[in-house]
Design an enzyme around this catalytic site. Sequence first.
Site, short mmCIF file in Angstrom:
data_model
loop_
_atom_site.label_atom_id
_atom_site.label_comp_id
_atom_site.label_asym_id
_atom_site.label_seq_id
_atom_site.Cartn_x
_atom_site.Cartn_y
_atom_site.Cartn_z
N LYS A 52 0.82 -1.34 -0.09
CA LYS A 52 0.19 -0.01 -0.08
C LYS A 52 0.73 1.17 -0.13
O LYS A 52 2.08 1.01 0.22
CB LYS A 52 -0.88 -0.03 1.40
N ARG A 103 -11.05 -0.33 14.76
CA ARG A 103 -10.96 0.25 13.48
C ARG A 103 -11.77 -0.28 12.55
O ARG A 103 -12.81 0.33 12.20
CB ARG A 103 -9.56 0.31 13.04
N TYR A 141 13.67 30.39 8.00
CA TYR A 141 12.38 31.01 8.72
C TYR A 141 12.35 30.76 10.17
O TYR A 141 13.01 30.01 10.95
CB TYR A 141 11.24 30.16 8.13
N MET A 147 10.20 24.72 2.39
CA MET A 147 9.37 23.75 1.41
C MET A 147 10.52 23.18 0.44
O MET A 147 10.24 21.84 0.23
CB MET A 147 8.56 24.75 0.51
#
Length: 355
Positions: free
Chosen positions: A35, A130, A252, A300
């Site tokens: 997956k 779940r 930043y 980013m």
Amino acid sequence: MTRPIEARISLGALEKNLARVRKYAPGSGILSVIKADAYGHGMVRAAQALSSSEGFALLDLNEALRLREAGCKQKIVLLEGFFSREELQEISAKNIDVVIHCEEQADLLESCLLKKKIGVFLKCNTGMNRLGFRPDVFREMLERMEALECVGEVVLMTHFYCADGQEGVAGQMEAFGIAAGDSGRPRSLANSAALIRYPDTRFEWVRPGIMLYGSSPFEDESAASLGLLPAMTLSSRIIAVQNLEKGEGLGYGPIFRAERKTRAGIVACGYADGYPRHAPNGTPVLVENRRTGTIGRVSMDMLYVDITDIPEAGIGSEVVLWGEGLPVEDVAKACGTLSYELLCARAPRVPVVYT
Ligand SMILES: *Cc1c(COP(=O)(O)O)cnc(C)c1O
């Protein structure tokens, strides 16, 4: 030259890790869990490297169809089953197995006329709460499945919520034993952690994921000690160097201020590549094969590494974010997360190179 970031995937490591699974669970069929694009490794290529698995487990019908188109003949199981009636004909036509975890799916299956039989993994909720049927209704659901003309083999399954931790699997094993009784059906319970740590969970089908990719499912045991090899090495290069004076910031925020004269390497890898933005100062990285740490907030497209004590490092130096020489678990731990999340987060913009 293109942007220097890449994820090198060792197909040989995938194969060897599968052989490790076989060693731990020699009597079980292996459903390799691929997956999330094989945990970021590229689903089709990973499946090819893992082709001696007896089957594959994934989530989406489209992924299963891609695998069939690529020539996969093994069992394929949809771990969340189907989501609508429209999918069922194609699922059965392509010989894909489904997890049945709720009444609504069972009802749909009963109301559908299928040309071919469909394999079912009937899921028991043994405490994770779940997906799955509670033990007290599980037998009744099994009887409903057995009564259906269109249902082929039924495998009984559950999923462990703490096979890697303190609590272990005893409570869930007991609940499953009561639910499954002596039905004589094949069973599928174990993920990586369970199949390594609890031999009595292995049964007919095991479902390893993370260990195939060379990462340990345990906090207190390294991948190397389990005989696993890292399959993904995420690397990039230094594209600029900044010399900071004591007291200057970087990036930043800034969350980093130089406590001494600092050489900072600016690396072409950021959170849009899948590197965690919340990585704190000191998250381990390799620069020129030497271990150092990140400094400043991941942005980013770039992050920063301290190369003050690696004088040979400069523009063009290779930086390994995780993989060979730097276990992804170490990076995950520093970031307060798991290797699973880091591997799956490899962004599509990061090119994959198979070796
Ligand atoms: C993801 C998943 C697995 C694989 O778990 P690992 O911890 O990666 O080995 C097995 N079974 C189910 C149902 C899953 O969702």
